[in-house]
Design a protein around this motif. Structure first.
Motif, PDB file in Angstrom:
ATOM      1  N   PRO A 130      21.376  24.076  10.998  1.00 53.32           N
ATOM      2  CA  PRO A 130      21.807  25.245  11.771  1.00 53.32           C
ATOM      3  C   PRO A 130      23.183  25.046  12.401  1.00 53.32           C
ATOM      4  CG  PRO A 130      20.226  23.963  13.024  1.00 53.32           C
ATOM      5  CD  PRO A 130      20.276  23.365  11.639  1.00 53.32           C
ATOM      6  N   ASP A 131      23.908  26.154  12.530  1.00 51.83           N
ATOM      7  CA  ASP A 131      25.184  26.134  13.233  1.00 51.83           C
ATOM      8  C   ASP A 131      24.952  26.117  14.740  1.00 51.83           C
ATOM      9  OD1 ASP A 131      26.981  26.409  10.905  1.00 51.83           O
ATOM     10  OD2 ASP A 131      25.889  28.293  10.663  1.00 51.83           O
ATOM     11  N   ASP A 132      23.908  26.794  15.187  1.00 53.04           N
ATOM     12  CA  ASP A 132      23.545  26.880  16.594  1.00 53.04           C
ATOM     13  C   ASP A 132      22.049  26.667  16.742  1.00 53.04           C
ATOM     14  OD1 ASP A 132      26.163  27.619  17.319  1.00 53.04           O
ATOM     15  OD2 ASP A 132      25.723  29.733  16.974  1.00 53.04           O
ATOM     16  N   VAL A 133      21.628  26.218  17.927  1.00 55.89           N
ATOM     17  CA  VAL A 133      20.209  26.082  18.243  1.00 55.89           C
ATOM     18  C   VAL A 133      19.980  26.793  19.569  1.00 55.89           C
ATOM     19  CG1 VAL A 133      18.292  24.497  18.682  1.00 55.89           C
ATOM     20  CG2 VAL A 133      20.079  23.857  17.054  1.00 55.89           C
ATOM     21  N   ALA A 134      19.016  27.715  19.591  1.00 58.14           N
ATOM     22  CA  ALA A 134      18.728  28.500  20.791  1.00 58.14           C
ATOM     23  C   ALA A 134      17.337  28.153  21.303  1.00 58.14           C
ATOM     24  CB  ALA A 134      18.807  29.988  20.471  1.00 58.14           C
ATOM     25  N   PHE A 135      17.244  27.924  22.603  1.00 59.55           N
ATOM     26  CA  PHE A 135      15.979  27.613  23.264  1.00 59.55           C
ATOM     27  C   PHE A 135      15.624  28.723  24.229  1.00 59.55           C
ATOM     28  CE2 PHE A 135      17.382  23.462  21.980  1.00 59.55           C
ATOM     29  CZ  PHE A 135      16.219  22.781  21.694  1.00 59.55           C
TER      30      PHE A 135
END
Length: 125
Positions: A51-56
Motif C-alpha cells: 500500500p501507498d498509505d495505511v489508514a487506522f
C-alpha cells in the motif's frame, strides 16, 4: 494509489485494501486477522498489497477500560508493523469514516455496508 484500511478490534482486526485511480475505486482484498497474530498479519498484508498509505480507525471507548486497553495493544502492534513498511500512516475517527463513505457521520453499520458494496462493486455485503 493503494490504501490498506485497518479497523482494530480485540478478538479480530478487520482490514480492507482498495486501489484508487482518480474517482474510480477497486477492491483488492479484505478480511480479518486474529488479534494473537496482528503484527505478523499486518506484515503479510503490506508485503502482499504494497500500500501507498495505511489508514487506522481511531479508538473510542466510553465505558469498558479493560477492552480499550486490549484493543489498544492490538492496534499498537498493527501500527508498529505498518510503520516498519511506510511512514504514510493516517488515523480517522469513526464519524469521519462514516461521513466519507455515506455522507452522514452518524450512519449505522448497515448503511455503511451498503455503500461499501455499492462503491466497490461487490456482489454481496
Amino acid at each position: 494509489m493503494i490504501v490498506l484500511g485497518i479497523d482494530p478490534g480485540y478478538a479480530l482486526m478487520g482490514w480492507g485494501v482498495v486501489e484508487a485511480q482518480g474517482a474510480r475505486m477497486r477492491l483488492l482484498g479484505y478480511g480479518c486477522v486474529e488479534t494473537q497474530a496482528v503484527q505478523l498479519g499486518v506484515r503479510d498484508l503490506v508485503n502482499i498489497y504494497h500500500p501507498d498509505d495505511v489508514a487506522f480507525e481511531e479508538l473510542f471507548f466510553a465505558r469498558n477500560v479493560t477492552t480499550a486497553l486490549m484493543v489498544g495493544a492490538a492496534r499498537g502492534a498493527a501500527i508498529i508493523s505498518a510503520a516498519e513498511y511506510t511512514e504514510s500512516l493516517y488515523e480517522y475517527t469513526p464519524m469521519q469514516i462514516k461521513q466519507a463513505v455515506t455522507g452522514y457521520g452518524k450512519a449505522d453499520k448497515k448503511q455503511i455496508q451498503q455503500m461499501v458494496k455499492l462503491l466497490l462493486g461487490m456482489k454481496e455485503i
